[in-house]
Design an enzyme around this catalytic site. Structure first.
Site, PDB file in Angstrom:
ATOM      1  N   HIS A 132     -10.865  -5.325   9.751  1.00 52.18           N
ATOM      2  CA  HIS A 132     -11.457  -5.158   8.428  1.00 52.18           C
ATOM      3  C   HIS A 132     -12.884  -4.600   8.519  1.00 52.18           C
ATOM      4  CE1 HIS A 132      -8.212  -8.035   7.645  1.00 52.18           C
ATOM      5  NE2 HIS A 132      -8.244  -7.639   6.387  1.00 52.18           N
ATOM      6  N   GLU A 184       0.798  -1.221   0.000  1.00 54.23           N
ATOM      7  CA  GLU A 184       0.000   0.000   0.000  1.00 54.23           C
ATOM      8  C   GLU A 184       0.835   1.279   0.000  1.00 54.23           C
ATOM      9  OE1 GLU A 184      -2.630  -3.282   1.519  1.00 54.23           O
ATOM     10  OE2 GLU A 184      -0.574  -2.608   1.898  1.00 54.23           O
TER      11      GLU A 184
END
Length: 331
Positions: A129, A60
């Site tokens: 998440h 990322e």
């Protein structure tokens, strides 16, 4: 009017903008053949190829840095961050580089970048998440933050974001990807900073973000059956925030509840409530009430997870208490 899913609306917006402007490209993990884990981008790589729908390693910070540099040098990247929880990994690139470059270059450089990611609990994805972290980036000057509440908003806000010369972060609720809504076939854009009054009312104002707009609408239906007229407002973007529309409604109804799925402490509910308290105080018959997610890691257990976020029944109950004149604390 046709009805399409939020997922289809995002896909359609991206395809239209990529056809219109060849400098637009998508970059992120599993965005090409996989079409993301939620299949939002399905079919785009077949039309635009791997040079414009770019799969990356699980890195990322790396692909976000690439996107910032690409935006500074003439392209319009759309960064796909698989889960909003991963935003911690790209905070330097987003908040110290993308958000500040235009200012620090004296206006010579711009960063027309879109970061699309997601939020939302009750999907049984556990604490890493399931977070709703939009307040983190809303705190940073130089970033715009959009939160679509339906397929209609998702398409219009995405197209506006891609054409904006500033970095924009769009948070989509994971549980809404299959929700359908009327979406015109002809082109339209939704301006940033213009709230939408979803339902007019006279007794109390319910301000909801993202999926909490639906929660507020369901609460308004419950209250209508009891003779309470609730106005429901979707800010659409929290940066910029349509303060004028929110204040006008607060002055009209004199009671306000702000509902958001981010953690309640130091969050969006507090910011909106503070602005109303500061600028519409003498029009209020009760303190502005905040309803956010519990200040706990999102549980994996369904029984525990479901009680951490606001519900229509909870919003309706707090509305009744405000209407009765009962003084209540944000819980």
């Amino acid at each position: 009017m046709r009805q399409i899913t939020l997922s289809q609306a995002v896909n359609e917006a991206l395809a239209e903008e990529m056809r219109r402007d060849e400098t637009v490209f998508i970059i992120g993990e599993d965005v090409a053949e996989a079409g993301t884990p939620f299949k939002v981008l399905a079919g785009l790589v077949e039309e635009f190829g791997t040079s414009r729908v770019v799969d990356t390693p699980i890195a990322e910070p790396g692909f976000m840095g690439i996107a910032v540099g690409a935006a500074m040098t003439g392209t319009r990247p759309v960064v796909d961050l698989m889960f909003g929880d991963f935003i911690y990994l790209i905070m330097d690139q987003l908040c110290n580089q993308a958000a500040k470059t235009h200012y620090m270059s004296g206006g010579k450089l711009k960063v027309p970048l879109v970061l699309r990611t997601n939020l939302g609990a009750t999907r049984r994805s556990a604490a890493q998440h399931s977070q709703s972290l939009h307040a983190l980036v809303a705190h940073i000057p130089g970033l715009k933050v959009a939160m679509p509440s339906s397929a209609y908003e998702a398409k219009g806000l995405m197209k506006t974001a891609i054409r904006d010369d500033n970095p924009v972060v769009i948070f989509e609720d994971k549980l809404m990807y299959n929700d359908k809504a009327p979406v015109p076939e002809e082109e339209y854009l939704i301006p940033f900073g213009e709230a939408n009054i979803k339902r007019e009312g006279t007794d109390i104002t319910l301000i909801g973000t993202s999926s909490m707009v639906q929660v507020c609408e369901k609460a308004a239906e419950i209250l209508a059956g009891e003779g309470i007229s609730a106005e429901v407002i979707d800010p659409r973007t929290i940066v910029p925030l349509d303060e004028a529309t929110l204040l006008k409604s607060a002055r009209k109804t004199s009671r306000v509840i702000v509902v958001d799925e981010g953690h309640q402490s130091y969050g969006v509910t507090g910011e909106i409530a503070s602005r109303i308290n500061e600028k519409a105080f003498y029009h209020l018959d009760a303190p502005v009430l905040r309803m956010g997610a519990m200040d706990v890691p999102v549980p994996f257990s369904p029984a525990l997870e479901d009680i951490t976020v606001p519900t229509p029944e909870g919003v309706a109950e707090n509305a009744r208490r405000l209407m009765s004149g009962e003084m209540i604390h944000a819980a």
